[in-house]
Design an enzyme around this catalytic site. Structure first.
Site, PDB file in Angstrom:
ATOM      1  N   CYS A  11      -2.459   8.637   4.162  1.00 12.71           N
ATOM      2  CA  CYS A  11      -2.459   8.143   2.761  1.00 12.71           C
ATOM      3  C   CYS A  11      -3.885   8.462   1.923  1.00 12.71           C
ATOM      4  O   CYS A  11      -3.761   8.530   0.537  1.00 12.71           O
ATOM      5  CB  CYS A  11      -2.358   6.782   2.738  1.00 12.71           C
ATOM      6  SG  CYS A  11      -3.423   5.860   4.184  1.00 12.71           S
ATOM      7  N   GLU A  35       0.862  -1.108  -0.047  1.00 17.57           N
ATOM      8  CA  GLU A  35       0.221   0.003  -0.074  1.00 17.57           C
ATOM      9  C   GLU A  35       1.004   1.360  -0.108  1.00 17.57           C
ATOM     10  O   GLU A  35       1.653   1.390   0.835  1.00 17.57           O
ATOM     11  CB  GLU A  35      -0.852   0.014   1.219  1.00 17.57           C
ATOM     12  CG  GLU A  35      -1.822  -1.460   1.318  1.00 17.57           C
ATOM     13  CD  GLU A  35      -2.705  -1.367   2.488  1.00 17.57           C
ATOM     14  OE1 GLU A  35      -3.690  -1.921   2.446  1.00 17.57           O
ATOM     15  OE2 GLU A  35      -2.202  -0.996   3.602  1.00 17.57           O
TER      16      GLU A  35
HETATM   17  P1  NAP Z   1       9.070   4.369   3.692  1.00 19.26           P
HETATM   18  O1  NAP Z   1      10.018   5.167   4.134  1.00 19.26           O
HETATM   19  O2  NAP Z   1       8.730   3.745   2.645  1.00 19.26           O
HETATM   20  O3  NAP Z   1       8.960   3.238   4.901  1.00 19.26           O
HETATM   21  C1  NAP Z   1       7.930   2.453   5.229  1.00 19.26           C
HETATM   22  C2  NAP Z   1       8.312   1.216   6.209  1.00 19.26           C
HETATM   23  O4  NAP Z   1       9.377   0.564   5.297  1.00 19.26           O
HETATM   24  C3  NAP Z   1       9.234   1.438   7.413  1.00 19.26           C
HETATM   25  O5  NAP Z   1       8.490   0.792   8.461  1.00 19.26           O
HETATM   26  C4  NAP Z   1      10.443   1.571   7.043  1.00 19.26           C
HETATM   27  O6  NAP Z   1      11.320   1.273   8.156  1.00 19.26           O
HETATM   28  C5  NAP Z   1      10.352   0.485   6.167  1.00 19.26           C
HETATM   29  N1  NAP Z   1      11.762   0.261   5.280  1.00 19.26           N
HETATM   30  C6  NAP Z   1      12.206   1.259   4.695  1.00 19.26           C
HETATM   31  N2  NAP Z   1      13.244   0.783   3.880  1.00 19.26           N
HETATM   32  C7  NAP Z   1      13.107  -0.800   4.069  1.00 19.26           C
HETATM   33  C8  NAP Z   1      14.121  -1.639   3.686  1.00 19.26           C
HETATM   34  N3  NAP Z   1      15.234  -1.244   2.838  1.00 19.26           N
HETATM   35  N4  NAP Z   1      13.973  -2.703   3.791  1.00 19.26           N
HETATM   36  C9  NAP Z   1      12.609  -3.076   4.617  1.00 19.26           C
HETATM   37  N5  NAP Z   1      12.020  -2.118   5.210  1.00 19.26           N
HETATM   38  C10 NAP Z   1      12.258  -0.951   4.878  1.00 19.26           C
HETATM   39  O7  NAP Z   1       7.429   5.047   4.045  1.00 19.26           O
HETATM   40  P2  NAP Z   1       7.190   6.279   5.234  1.00 19.26           P
HETATM   41  O8  NAP Z   1       8.026   7.217   5.061  1.00 19.26           O
HETATM   42  O9  NAP Z   1       7.219   5.418   6.672  1.00 19.26           O
HETATM   43  O10 NAP Z   1       5.648   6.558   5.089  1.00 19.26           O
HETATM   44  C11 NAP Z   1       5.285   7.346   4.032  1.00 19.26           C
HETATM   45  C12 NAP Z   1       4.760   6.744   2.869  1.00 19.26           C
HETATM   46  O11 NAP Z   1       3.766   6.042   3.128  1.00 19.26           O
HETATM   47  C13 NAP Z   1       3.901   8.082   2.083  1.00 19.26           C
HETATM   48  O12 NAP Z   1       4.553   7.841   0.794  1.00 19.26           O
HETATM   49  C14 NAP Z   1       2.554   7.450   1.990  1.00 19.26           C
HETATM   50  O13 NAP Z   1       1.830   7.711   0.939  1.00 19.26           O
HETATM   51  C15 NAP Z   1       2.744   6.049   2.141  1.00 19.26           C
HETATM   52  N6  NAP Z   1       1.497   5.614   2.721  1.00 19.26           N
HETATM   53  C16 NAP Z   1       0.765   4.773   2.268  1.00 19.26           C
HETATM   54  C17 NAP Z   1      -0.357   4.240   2.775  1.00 19.26           C
HETATM   55  C18 NAP Z   1      -1.382   3.285   2.061  1.00 19.26           C
HETATM   56  O14 NAP Z   1      -2.275   2.558   2.732  1.00 19.26           O
HETATM   57  N7  NAP Z   1      -1.249   3.432   0.506  1.00 19.26           N
HETATM   58  C19 NAP Z   1      -0.595   4.428   3.912  1.00 19.26           C
HETATM   59  C20 NAP Z   1       0.183   5.161   4.800  1.00 19.26           C
HETATM   60  C21 NAP Z   1       1.487   5.675   4.175  1.00 19.26           C
HETATM   61  P3  NAP Z   1      12.258   2.608   8.755  1.00 19.26           P
HETATM   62  O15 NAP Z   1      11.080   3.467   9.120  1.00 19.26           O
HETATM   63  O16 NAP Z   1      12.836   1.852   9.909  1.00 19.26           O
HETATM   64  O17 NAP Z   1      13.027   2.969   7.575  1.00 19.26           O
END
Ligand code: NAP
Length: 689
Positions: free
Chosen positions: A301, A262
């Site tokens: 989101c 997502e």
């Molecule tokens: P993110 O940077 O992609 O991180 C998401 C998750 O992935 C975090 O738990 C992060 O852990 C982990 N992660 C990052 N790099 C990784 C890797 N190389 N291997 C394994 N895990 C990894 O996103 P975010 O900044 O937390 O969230 C914001 C984004 O989420 C926005 O773009 C938003 O649109 C999207 N979002 C979408 C939805 C939906 O339902 N479509 C809902 C909420 C948010 P760490 O924090 O430890 O890096």
């Protein structure tokens, strides 16, 4: 960033124990003033062992329970968290969230537990598997048939969550996996992991969850994904970039691990051409756009990133939005006067600012500033505060960034459209979104928009004066129908409701004899053996009744007088029952026919055993079909068979009976499922002295 010695080291929860990393801690700063709230690390954590333990201990423990039991535990867990939610509010302020934001995250998260609990109680059996779909005929004589069942996968559900909803994000994924019978490893986003950890600890404190049902991984994932196996499931929420990284991970593709993402979404809100200034729909649109900019400081989101209005209302909408945004109070989220808090971190603010600056190259800022924000009770130099920002893009047709770049903060772009086709085309440029909302009171506008943009969305919310007060997130405490969407949003429409539960299960086709399918699925199927007992089944308690128990009744002949008396008594004098010539002219009937309800009523008269006993109530009919007309002179007889049983309370349960009514030639004239509530012990026997 200074690492404060006072900040607690967050513990992971591994193999049934709290586990503090061996070193390599980094500080997680407060969004409000930058002080270090917690220290996180996953150094020294054996993630392979975590997965193995989850599969071996958690999976085995969960699969011992039925859906009904798991649903009950979810309900109790929701009740427990409810009593401690104020503690979570306190911890959550440092993420920059206001009290109102906590409601979405904490109360919303607990709400998903209740919602899955009641869905499970209503829709899933007291079994460890679920039958899915109808019996499939696979042979001419029906001695070989097919049926699908859903079984929990024997792996671990690895749930990698975004930072914006630390509690809801965990619980909305945990609940369906738990209900399905799959153990979970939660990996929260680092920036808000202290809130997830607090909620997680409460879940463990509740003592309700079977050992191994849930584990927590604080910090980086390390080599976790390398240990994935084919029965595991990875559910990711976050950015497009991270999702691509994970989707392309060797273990995920090599082992065909079920993976769902997502991610980013450029959600649109469309003001209908009928919703001129002064209409309730115009006001609702303005209120919602501003609400979506400010709630969670736009870090939702489902937030509205693109607000589309008819060109004729463009200036009026801009003025109304500006006026309402001027009332937003940004500052310390602990203050009741504050209506918008901070972004989660300084880094996030930098990212939002950079993306908003990109968007501004295709339009102009009509409210707010990229650099400055007036604050109440907070220091702009220390916190991650950002101004609500409204952009206007006069030429959305030629623009590209406004349709593809998500500024994950309090940022939205207003744009004009010329006609519904244009609105549809512009909306579709988001290339797939979680949700679109439309504000119109006209049925034909709603129909045209739904048809045009529907396939590009997981959910469409149709707001008008009739439903706004009770819509999701406003008057309704219930979660939306689905959370997910196609295309850019990640293709996760599978996650809605019961499909979200089935996502953690395997659908297996069983093929065999009717007797074998009956014994495996605990649902009697036609063609399987019928059991005859000396007693009438209505004299037998819920516990005594066995699948396949059957009575076949005497026949009863239906006369013209019966039909006329029934017509007169009920007032149903439809021509097919009363007028021979008119009935003959009908393509379905040879002449006057008996009422379908007469056939049903006479059938009950044939199979009912009248004296008080274990049958407490007729609960309804399902799947009723009248398959052949019944004409005067026909004789009908009934076969009544116990099809399935479902306990409801310790005192009674639901019995589903397979009923077939046939005529003197053995041809079926009607078939249905009859539902009765049956006592566990015979109430009349119990009353005897
Ligand atoms: P993110 O940077 O992609 O991180 C998401 C998750 O992935 C975090 O738990 C992060 O852990 C982990 N992660 C990052 N790099 C990784 C890797 N190389 N291997 C394994 N895990 C990894 O996103 P975010 O900044 O937390 O969230 C914001 C984004 O989420 C926005 O773009 C938003 O649109 C999207 N979002 C979408 C939805 C939906 O339902 N479509 C809902 C909420 C948010 P760490 O924090 O430890 O890096």
């Amino acid at each position: 960033m200074s690492v404060s010695v006072a900040a607690p080291k967050l513990a992971s929860y591994v193999q049934g124990r709290r586990n503090v990393a061996s070193g390599g801690f980094v500080g997680v700063p407060s969004a409000i003033d930058g002080h270090v709230v917690a220290l996180v690390s996953s150094d020294g954590l054996d993630s392979g062992a975590m997965l193995r333990y989850g599969r071996r201990v958690g999976g085995a423990n969960l699969r011992k329970l039925t859906f009904q039991r798991r649903a009950m535990l979810l309900r109790e867990l929701g009740g427990y968290l409810q009593t401690r939610k104020a503690e979570l509010y306190e911890v959550s302020f440092d993420t920059g969230a206001t009290r109102r934001d906590h409601f979405f995250d904490v109360d919303g998260g607990i709400g998903t537990l209740f919602s899955f609990a009641s869905k499970g109680r209503r829709e899933l059996p007291d079994e460890r598997f679920a039958v899915d779909g109808a019996l499939e005929k696979l042979s001419k004589k029906a001695t070989f048939a097919g049926r699908h069942v859903m079984l929990p996968r024997h792996g671990v559900a690895v749930q990698i969550n975004a930072y914006n909803f630390p509690v809801w994000g965990m619980l909305e994924k945990f609940a369906p996996a738990f209900l399905a019978g799959m153990p979970v490893v939660v990996k929260p986003a680092t920036a808000t992991s202290y809130v997830t950890a607090a909620a997680f600890e409460m879940m463990i404190d509740s003592g309700l969850l079977p050992e191994g049902a849930i584990q927590l991984l604080i910090g980086r994932t390390g080599d976790l994904l390398d240990h994935l196996e084919g029965q595991d499931v990875v559910s990711f929420t976050g950015s497009l970039e991270t999702s691509l990284l994970l989707r392309n991970h060797r273990a995920i593709s090599e082992k065909a691990v079920r993976f769902i993402a997502e991610r980013d979404s450029l959600n649109a809100a469309i003001l209908g051409p009928d919703a001129a200034p002064g209409t309730p729909e115009f006001d609702l649109f303005i209120k919602e756009v501003v609400g979506e900019i400010t709630s969670k400081a736009g870090q939702k989101c489902t937030a509205i990133r693109r607000a589309l209005v008819p060109r004729a209302f463009y200036d009026a909408a801009a003025a109304a939005l500006r006026e309402r945004l001027a009332g937003v109070v940004v500052g310390d989220p602990r203050l009741d006067t504050v209506t918008m808090g901070a972004l989660v971190s300084i880094e996030q603010r930098q990212a939002v600012r950079a993306n908003a600056a990109q968007l501004a190259t295709e339009g102009r800022i009509i409210f707010g500033s990229l650099d400055e924000v007036a604050l109440v009770g907070a220091d702009a130099a220390k916190g991650a505060f950002f101004s609500p920002l409204l952009l206007a893009c006069d030429r959305p047709r030629t623009a590209t960034k406004v349709h593809s770049l998500e500024a994950f903060g309090p940022v939205s772009t207003l744009m004009p459209y010329d006609g519904l086709d244009d609105a549809i085309e512009l909306t579709r440029r988001g290339e797939g979104s979680l949700v679109a909302s439309m504000y119109t009171h006209e049925a034909h506008i709603a129909a045209e928009l739904v048809e045009g943009i529907g396939p590009f969305h997981g959910r469409i919310v149709l707001i008008d004066r009739d439903c706004a007060a009770e819509s999701t997130g406003h008057g309704s405490p219930l979660p939306p129908l689905i959370h997910g969407g196609p295309g850019r949003a990640g293709g996760s429409e599978e996650m809605g409701g019961m499909r979200g539960v089935f996502h953690y299960m395997q659908r297996v086709a069983l093929e065999g004899s009717p007797n074998r399918l009956t014994s495996l699925t605990h649902v009697w199927t036609r063609g399987a053996s019928e059991l005859e007992t000396k007693q009438h089944p209505f004299r037998r308690t819920f516990d005594e009744l066995q699948l396949g128990e059957t009575i076949r009744t005497e026949a009863r002949t239906i006369t013209v007088e019966d039909i006329e008396r029934f017509a007169e008594f009920t007032g149903d004098t439809f021509y097919a029952h009363m007028d021979e010539d008119a009935a003959k002219a009908n393509p379905f009937f040879p002449g006057r026919v008996a009422h379908g309800y007469l056939v049903l009523s006479f059938a009950a008269g044939l199979f009912v055993d009248p004296a008080p006993g274990p049958v407490l109530a007729n609960y309804g009919l399902e799947n009723l079909r009248f398959t052949r007309p019944v004409v005067p002179g026909d004789s009908i007889a009934v076969r009544l068979t116990v099809k399935s049983k479902a306990p409801r309370t310790p005192d009674y349960g639901e019995v589903r009976w397979d009923v077939e009514i046939s005529n003197q030639n053995g041809e079926a004239v009607a078939a249905y499922d009859l539902l009765t509530m049956n006592a566990v012990t015979n109430p009349t026997a119990a009353k005897r002295p």
